[in-house]
Scaffold this active site. Sequence first.
Site, PDB file in Angstrom:
ATOM      1  N   ASP A 178     -13.215  11.941  19.872  1.00 50.55           N
ATOM      2  CA  ASP A 178     -14.041  13.071  19.452  1.00 50.55           C
ATOM      3  C   ASP A 178     -13.792  14.319  20.294  1.00 50.55           C
ATOM      4  OD1 ASP A 178     -15.261  12.505  21.820  1.00 50.55           O
ATOM      5  OD2 ASP A 178     -17.076  11.672  20.933  1.00 50.55           O
ATOM      6  N   ASP A 220     -13.626  11.932  25.662  1.00 46.76           N
ATOM      7  CA  ASP A 220     -12.315  11.387  26.005  1.00 46.76           C
ATOM      8  C   ASP A 220     -11.281  12.473  26.290  1.00 46.76           C
ATOM      9  OD1 ASP A 220     -12.531  12.102  23.387  1.00 46.76           O
ATOM     10  OD2 ASP A 220     -12.503  10.034  22.672  1.00 46.76           O
ATOM     11  N   ASP A 240     -10.188   5.699  19.281  1.00 49.11           N
ATOM     12  CA  ASP A 240     -11.469   5.420  19.898  1.00 49.11           C
ATOM     13  C   ASP A 240     -12.346   4.821  18.801  1.00 49.11           C
ATOM     14  OD1 ASP A 240     -13.166   5.536  22.106  1.00 49.11           O
ATOM     15  OD2 ASP A 240     -14.203   7.251  21.251  1.00 49.11           O
ATOM     16  N   CYS A 295      -0.587  69.068  11.929  1.00 51.90           N
ATOM     17  CA  CYS A 295       0.151  69.960  12.801  1.00 51.90           C
ATOM     18  C   CYS A 295      -0.135  69.615  14.250  1.00 51.90           C
ATOM     19  CB  CYS A 295      -0.258  71.402  12.539  1.00 51.90           C
ATOM     20  SG  CYS A 295      -2.032  71.615  12.700  1.00 51.90           S
TER      21      CYS A 295
END
Lengths: 754, 121
Positions: free
Chosen positions: A639, A643, A439, A23
């Site tokens: 990785d 880089d 790489d 209510c």
Amino acid sequence: MNKPKDSTGHKNSQELIIEGASCASCVAKIETALKRIDGVDNAQMNFALRTVVVDGEVDSEDLVQAIESIGYNARSAEDTSDDELLDEKEIADQKYYTSLMRKMWIALGLGVPLMIYSIAGGPMTVETTLERGIWLFIGILCAAIMYFAGKHFYVGAWKSFVNHSANMDTLIALGTGTAWIYSMVVVFFPMAVPEMARHVYFEATAMIIGLIDLGLALEVKARGRTSEAIKRLIGLQAKTARVVRDKKEVDIAIEQVLLNDIVRVRPGEKIPVDGLVIEGHTSIDESMLTGEPMPVAKEEEDEIVAGTLNKTGSILFKATRVGKDTALAQIINMVKRAQNSKPPIGRLADAISAYFVPVVMIISIVSALVWLNFGPDPALAFAIVSATTVLIIACPCALGLATPMSVMVGVGKAAEAGVLIRNGEALQTASKITAMILDKTGTITEGSPTVTDILVADKSYTEKYILTIASSIESRSEHPLAQAIVDSAIAQEIDPEDISDFQAIAGHGIEAKLEDHHLLFGNQKLMFKKGVFLGEFVSKAQKLADEAKTPMYLAIDNKLAAIIAVSDPIKEDSIEAIKRLQSSGIRVVMLTGDNRATANAVAKKVGIKEVFAEVLPEDKSNKVAELQAQNEIVGMTGDGINDAPALALANVGFAIGTGTDVAIESADITLMRGSLHGLADAIAVSKATLRNIKQNLFGAFIYNVAGVPFAAGILYPFFGLLLSPVIAGAAMAFSSLTVVSNANRLRFFKPKEH
Amino acid sequence: MLIINLIGLGLIVLIVWWFWLYQAQSTQVSDEQDNSEITVVVEDGIYQPAHISLLENKALQINFVRKDASPCAATVLFPELEISADLPLNKTFAVQLPLLKKGEYAFHCQMKMYSGTLVVK
């Protein structure tokens, strides 16, 4: 969970879900109870939503307690776990499916008998008073069906219309509405309509509503399958954790695990949160996250991640990341985001869909006008049929679904293979890569080099002394090969000497002092630069390099003392994975800071023809640019740490072998396992996904481009063919289902066996 | 016949005006606070409100309440902001937007049937 609104120190705000408030007078009660708590600045309840927003620095548990103490139930809105959300979604979908199917039966219950009657040659015309009476009854029945089985179309159409927008509902509502209104006009005022056009189309209205409800229902089912991958990831999350509290081990809900809790995991149990092993050793199956099939050995100080499976030993670990911070939670988040992002290929469809519905409405009007002006009798009936059919056959949904459905499945499929795709753009570009730079260290090779040879040049030094000096120098270097020498010294229990005047010369090596001896340690370039005589050792070094080892020179007082060779073993499956890349037409190039001879030797072993050797770290991105200048779409794999600039510059940057460290910002695609097969898989998945998107887009375009004129009656002058609105309804309902089903085919995609 | 053709043309003009040329009113978010909230109801094919405007560099949290069970309504995307959210049914789901620069940002469902704009002034 508290949720700060911004980082500028403003108040925290949190939302609670209230149960049992029935209510409006509960509102004041709940608000007052909350405001009495220390730290609460404001509490405001939204009765319609049964939620309350609380401002202030306060623990959500205190709030929940306060509400429970006055007789209601409460929980934090942000606490709903992915798992619960998923369950709720499935329940909601199931409910929706059931209600659509019920609506479908109601509509087809009238539509099919009428349809059979009309096909069987029963007159659908209004001539006699009896016919008028019967059709009036059917018309009212049809209106009831429109209400019970198709109300959502009409409400949706009206609301969008008021909002100056139009969507699929608009087309369906207009199409079925036109057919019904026209039929009712025929029933009520047959005299207003030419005799030949006194035809009713109640069967079309009922059939179309039924068929579209059916199509939507089947689509809900099919869509559920598109999120299988994310369900699987969410399912990896453990529900409870065994935590050491007060020197006792207790099982608690996963949400209650706190940072730095000590957690016990027994064999066969899932790791509940991320952490560091503090006691015991075991092997852990990480395949569900990384795709790496071999279990990984873990001992003290090793990191373990939530969702992986403890195989052999019982361990204690300290929780380092909990809740939304765990790697698994981040992976789920990332996959979800990527699944909802759109590759550029979808933009055209998006642009079209903004204009689609109004254009179809205009075509429908034009078509009706053409029939009225130039059509044969009964022109009015033809006009109504063609206008309705155009509205019904057009399917903006198929166009809109084409891209997102495939992306959803494709990104999920990739995640299953341990490939995390950042967004739709990365997905699309990855499918178009023409050149891939790898790489060397850590990508093609293991990245864990070891010392293989020590050639002493000056016999007054022992091997052990050479290693002592070298490791003393290298212990201060950050070069990837340095660790190999330091490890080798540690293995032989050699203590490092005290080195002074340490100076790293980028791309060359190191200069330093030990007592009053001058030391040089590095590559051939360094020796030439400093005028160290190498003699026959040049060819010895060459021989080592040809064996894919990296020779390093040590000079003491400018006189060559030794060559130390370090070798980084090539990953077992690199050769095969590189072959996979090359056979899919990609130009594979190796990039390394290593000397040319070693680089060439490694490249030869793995079957790479192009090598960028002796590249300084800061020049890596120049090499990416160099290939881009040759009009190549360049992928760069590394990785992700050394880089980062090169990864960022490449068209697609791949971070490899990151395990479960997914927070690599510079990478577009993260490969969680170390194998280069992950790279080949990533490209294969993206190609398959793009192919799937193209099929979907092509299908949806052709469907609409061919379907609309066909519906308008373009074939009528030549072949006397006019499409029935019912057929149009069926075609429309199943066109979007086809798109979703085609996307679902991607679930069965398997990258080539490896 | 002429009248019918004129009515048809009139309808076409109306469609063009109603759906394309009409400039929708946008709901202004209170600009006095540094961070405000607005509730957007997702129901019956529309976001309500669908056009929201706010001032530059003010944080905004949009509380989506999805009331439409159709799967189309389940996802909301902000393509320019790379934000997406799966909206649970009949629940409030808060999407916190970053501070925005001036411009128009669209948000829509996967199929663009539901669509809205965020105007940053």
